[in-house]
Design a protein around this motif. Sequence first.
Motif, PDB file in Angstrom:
ATOM      1  N   LEU A 214       8.057 -11.743   4.839  1.00 18.76           N
ATOM      2  CA  LEU A 214       9.428 -10.884   5.156  1.00 18.76           C
ATOM      3  C   LEU A 214      10.171 -11.134   3.702  1.00 18.76           C
ATOM      4  O   LEU A 214      11.041 -10.248   3.368  1.00 18.76           O
ATOM      5  CB  LEU A 214      10.077 -11.348   6.306  1.00 18.76           C
ATOM      6  N   TYR A 216       9.381 -10.387   0.917  1.00 12.41           N
ATOM      7  CA  TYR A 216       9.292  -9.186  -0.150  1.00 12.41           C
ATOM      8  C   TYR A 216      10.292  -8.136   0.362  1.00 12.41           C
ATOM      9  O   TYR A 216      10.671  -7.106  -0.413  1.00 12.41           O
ATOM     10  CB  TYR A 216       7.757  -8.760  -0.193  1.00 12.41           C
ATOM     11  N   VAL A 217      10.440  -7.977   1.623  1.00  5.89           N
ATOM     12  CA  VAL A 217      11.303  -6.923   2.192  1.00  5.89           C
ATOM     13  C   VAL A 217      12.815  -7.561   1.884  1.00  5.89           C
ATOM     14  O   VAL A 217      13.397  -6.491   1.279  1.00  5.89           O
ATOM     15  CB  VAL A 217      11.227  -7.012   3.781  1.00  5.89           C
ATOM     16  N   ALA A 220      13.204  -6.772  -1.938  1.00  9.80           N
ATOM     17  CA  ALA A 220      13.416  -5.251  -2.138  1.00  9.80           C
ATOM     18  C   ALA A 220      14.820  -4.716  -1.994  1.00  9.80           C
ATOM     19  O   ALA A 220      15.470  -3.878  -2.721  1.00  9.80           O
ATOM     20  CB  ALA A 220      12.220  -4.369  -1.594  1.00  9.80           C
ATOM     21  N   LEU A 221      15.477  -4.944  -0.670  1.00  8.23           N
ATOM     22  CA  LEU A 221      16.614  -4.624  -0.331  1.00  8.23           C
ATOM     23  C   LEU A 221      17.765  -5.285  -1.165  1.00  8.23           C
ATOM     24  O   LEU A 221      18.771  -4.641  -1.384  1.00  8.23           O
ATOM     25  CB  LEU A 221      16.942  -5.222   1.115  1.00  8.23           C
ATOM     26  N   LEU A 292       6.339   4.877   0.718  1.00 10.68           N
ATOM     27  CA  LEU A 292       6.001   3.445   0.723  1.00 10.68           C
ATOM     28  C   LEU A 292       4.577   3.098   1.010  1.00 10.68           C
ATOM     29  O   LEU A 292       3.732   2.479   0.545  1.00 10.68           O
ATOM     30  CB  LEU A 292       6.846   2.680   1.716  1.00 10.68           C
ATOM     31  N   TYR A 296       1.534   1.318  -0.577  1.00  8.10           N
ATOM     32  CA  TYR A 296       0.517   0.306  -0.346  1.00  8.10           C
ATOM     33  C   TYR A 296      -1.105   0.516  -0.255  1.00  8.10           C
ATOM     34  O   TYR A 296      -1.773  -0.267  -0.459  1.00  8.10           O
ATOM     35  CB  TYR A 296       1.033  -0.266   1.016  1.00  8.10           C
TER      36      TYR A 296
END
Length: 352
Positions: A214, A216-217, A220-221, A292, A296
Amino acid sequence: MAMAIAAASMSKSSFFPCSAFDLSSDRYTRTGDSPPRSRKDFVFVVNPKGANGRTGREWKKLLPYLQERLGPQCNICQSITLGRYHAVDITREAIRGGADAVVAVGGDGTLHEVVNGFFWEGNPVLANDQGPDHSTTLGLIPLGTGSDFARTLGWRNDPCEAVERIVEGIRSKIDVGVLTANSGEKHFFINVADIHLSAKAGYYASKYKTFGKLCYVIGALKAFIGHDNLDMKIKVDEGGWELCHKVTALCIGNAKYFGGGMKITPTANPTSGAFEVVILQDFKWYDFVFKLHKLYRGTHLSEPNVCTRSVKSIEVVEVTGKGDVYVQSDGEHLGFLPAKCTILPAAIEFFR
Ligand SMILES: Nc1ncnc2c1ncn2[C@@H]1O[C@H](COP(=O)(O)OP(=O)(O)OP(=O)(O)O)[C@@H](O)[C@H]1O
């Protein structure tokens, strides 16, 4: 008896012969006498804190298997890292001491540090007392959060399979990237170097590793807050300067994946002698929502605001020059633009 050896406690003279750290058999005692060179010396650099501590736990479970499979033919030395960059020093000392292989046990950050340990002041580290033909092979047991380099190699997430590859001993020479930072300092990378939004996201992701993938999410945010696509100038293969408008991220791939499984440079190959550079331009937040899945899968190259090229070197500078454009390599924050990346073809021998 399994012993965790902190390299800080090793002197150059005591590192090899490595009988003191031999986990594989009782043949060598702590006399300091050289073991016969018919047995290879393999050093395993273990980050006990990788993947929130999973690396340390998995390593303990893996050790008996490693001893059983590799012990009959090698002196197995384990060295547990004590903190950031420790793996760099351990690797340098092992190579100087004549190690036949240094194996990174952990994630891409540990692999990155071990790769940097193969170099000193921009040049390859050499063994002190071995002939000119001696070389140290790099190995990897991927046990990190992202373990992106292993994805390029198509490895399954199975540490026993990684051990088998080392036992099998098939090697090939792989390329290494050199990133020269603003300060003139050289950093080596094996996976992907990247600039701007993705590098900023990586910087924040590293602060949230306790959240597992998580991170990485979250990274990014956080990176999106206050983000602007910026004009940059690039110089490819020592040619002229070219203007790139509204760059969102510029990624220089020696391998294909970053950010925990994003196939950002899908045609990169660490044995090709060239980087794949992918530039995302003028991406808006909704482009990431709608595209996205393509990032990936590695199917984003056909998008109109994505360009790709094969290069041996690339220099990147900001046009406005505020000095706040993030740069990272292999997920490690390295500062801010300007930066120059050059490929070192077939620089390191690798167990694959
Ligand atoms: N003993 C230690 N204590 C704390 N941090 C360490 C220690 N040893 C190494 N590190 C640092 O831990 C960081 C992360 O390690 P590593 O890459 O192995 O795992 P990860 O971040 O979970 O995996 P990935 O990079 O594949 O996502 C590295 O930057 C390294 O410098």
